[in-house]
Enzyme design. Sequence first.
Site, PDB file in Angstrom:
ATOM      1  N   ASP A   1       0.856  -1.168   0.000  1.00  0.00           N
ATOM      2  CA  ASP A   1       0.000   0.000   0.000  1.00  0.00           C
ATOM      3  C   ASP A   1       0.907   1.238   0.000  1.00  0.00           C
ATOM      4  OD1 ASP A   1      -2.290   1.473   0.074  1.00  0.00           O
ATOM      5  OD2 ASP A   1      -2.586   1.297   2.229  1.00  0.00           O
TER       6      ASP A   1
ATOM      7  N   ASP B   1      -2.293  -1.844   5.908  1.00  0.00           N
ATOM      8  CA  ASP B   1      -2.719  -1.542   7.275  1.00  0.00           C
ATOM      9  C   ASP B   1      -3.409  -2.720   7.937  1.00  0.00           C
ATOM     10  OD1 ASP B   1      -5.641   0.486   6.367  1.00  0.00           O
ATOM     11  OD2 ASP B   1      -5.205  -1.619   6.072  1.00  0.00           O
TER      12      ASP B   1
ATOM     13  N   ASP C   1      -7.551  -3.366   4.216  1.00  0.00           N
ATOM     14  CA  ASP C   1      -7.080  -4.279   3.177  1.00  0.00           C
ATOM     15  C   ASP C   1      -7.243  -5.738   3.583  1.00  0.00           C
ATOM     16  OD1 ASP C   1      -6.223  -2.259   1.359  1.00  0.00           O
ATOM     17  OD2 ASP C   1      -4.497  -1.910   2.650  1.00  0.00           O
TER      18      ASP C   1
END
Length: 670
Positions: A372, A564, A568
């Site tokens: 991410d 995180d 997700d």
Amino acid sequence: MEHQHKYDVQGNQLCCTKEDKINMEGAEESTTGPQENDIHQHDHSDSGGTDSVVKMFLPAIISLVLLLAGIAMDNWFPQQWFTDWVRIMWYLAAYAPVGLPVLKDAFESIRKGDLFSEFFLMGIATIGAFAIGEYPEGVAVMLFYAVGEVFQTMAVSKAKTNIKSLLDQRPDEVTVLKNNEPETVKAETVTIGEIVQLKPGEKLGLDGELISETASFNTSALTGESKPDTKHKGETVLAGMINLNSVSQVKVTKGYTDSKLSKILELVQNASSQKAPTELFIRKFAKIYTPIVVVLAIVICFLPYFFVENYVFQDWLYRALVFLVISCPCALVISIPLGYFGGIGAASKNGILFKGSNFLDALANIQNVVMDKTGTMTEGVFKVQEINFAPELNQDEILQMVNVLESHSTHPIATAIHEYVGKPDQAVRLEYTEEIAGHGLRASVNGKELLVGNFKLMDRFDIPYEVDPNRIVYTTIAIAYDKQFVGYMTIADRIKEDAQETINLLHELRVNTTMLSGDKSTVVKYVAEQLGIGHAVGDLLPEDKVNQVKEIKAKGGSVAFVGDGVNDAPVVALSDVGMAMGGLGSDGTIETADVVIQDDKPSKIPMAIRIGKQTKRIVWQNIGLAFGVKAIVLVLGAGGLATMWEAVFADVGVALLAILNAVRIQRISF
């Protein structure tokens, strides 16, 4: 094993359940029953210094002194009285300190259904040696075995030290204010809403909200970083933080067992329950292998009677006993789990928490790291850069409505808006709020609809705008009120200091890198270009990330996803290894991911991979060493060319070398 591990400083046992302490199941592989609590008894061996070491070695020292004295009287200084039953009793006395605990463990393991334990093999071999008059060798085998067990205890303690330190970060007692008077109580009895008072140097026992104006904390228990972290009134503070300057007050928001530190401890406590494939194979192998060698030993003893002309039962029994000692699989069943446990310990020392040794193996073979952007490769600390509203609008009024709406979110973008606008205006009332995943927030203010999010949110509700989002590099917050496009705000995030180093190290490890983010494509591609990330896609919803990862896996290769761990969750579940930037973030990062990086440093991603690779290398070195030496000496033993002394080396010596090799990972700098 129990006969060695029970010697601690005070002669006490810290606990007796797996929930209380970390259960190193590697020790359990070699037996059932009494050994289950061994790891708990290791705890004092670190803290007791010289006295503890002497106590652990005391049975072996007594046995060694008596054995050497017996050998001396047998060979160098013959004594007339040292014959017959006196000699037997002398060697029995030498055998007892190290042998009786093993025989007890053998009995317990048999009673619980595990006949072919290493205790049983060592017991049969040494009793057999006494039966054929080889008293010194019988004592020596058990003595060296006991010494090997002490070194195993010390090795496990060393491997466990870095993890065990976490257990010392949560105080058992805290000071609460009751009627404005301080009172010391058990931490687990404190309820949500009570006020905890912290003096300088004290550790916080529960998660809460700071109600003092400001306070500085050492957060090393959670992040691995010992530098002070200043908190202000209303901010979250967590169990394990150490108050540094002045007396502070904290309002408890979570129970003792629900704190961030408790979640971390639960993760570590359960780490050994998830076993690597190599461990599972060795466990199954030992259960098949050990009965086979027992049968072979019986065959070696009795079958030659039918084929050897000058068959001497005592000679062939001796060969069978040697064969039994050599075949003991303790080098494998101890050193391999210890190697993985050492890897978990080395990772913990560096602020990386693994939920199981199977993830060490998985990371060792990882081919793709998908990450991410926000909070992973960037700081996640946004700053408002530009306000672009229509000039005829009241900018302050719009900003106050946006600020009140964003107060319902914990997203870093919301925090940036709060810092820019200030304290939310209590006069602004929201009729309702709704979060639209991957788009933004929706609310009703004064009977009119307020939309705050990305431009996809505007498209979803058919809000026309004359802005090209692709021409704006920074993260953009679009705003609409009463079905009209109001304008946008730009917010910038900063790339983490070690992000570039992270990507370089991953490429050195020949790992492919991909960035997937819900942020706008221009921002995602800009960050990816800055860092040299191979592939980057922005403007993704959670389900889009899942599809992207499926495509990567379909092309071949394992995938580790770093994010995180909450928003997700679907893609974390899909990936081979889910890695969460834990830090001081949400509890979901600990619950969802397979690996948690405590200090939020992306450079820990390649470090975790290197630890996995090194752990796997050490484990296979131990397998090769154990099988290689045992195979050679087994052949020699069956042919009568190896004595009990060679058997001791093949068993205890190889086990000791494997143990020392396994704990070597603790000293490696990653």
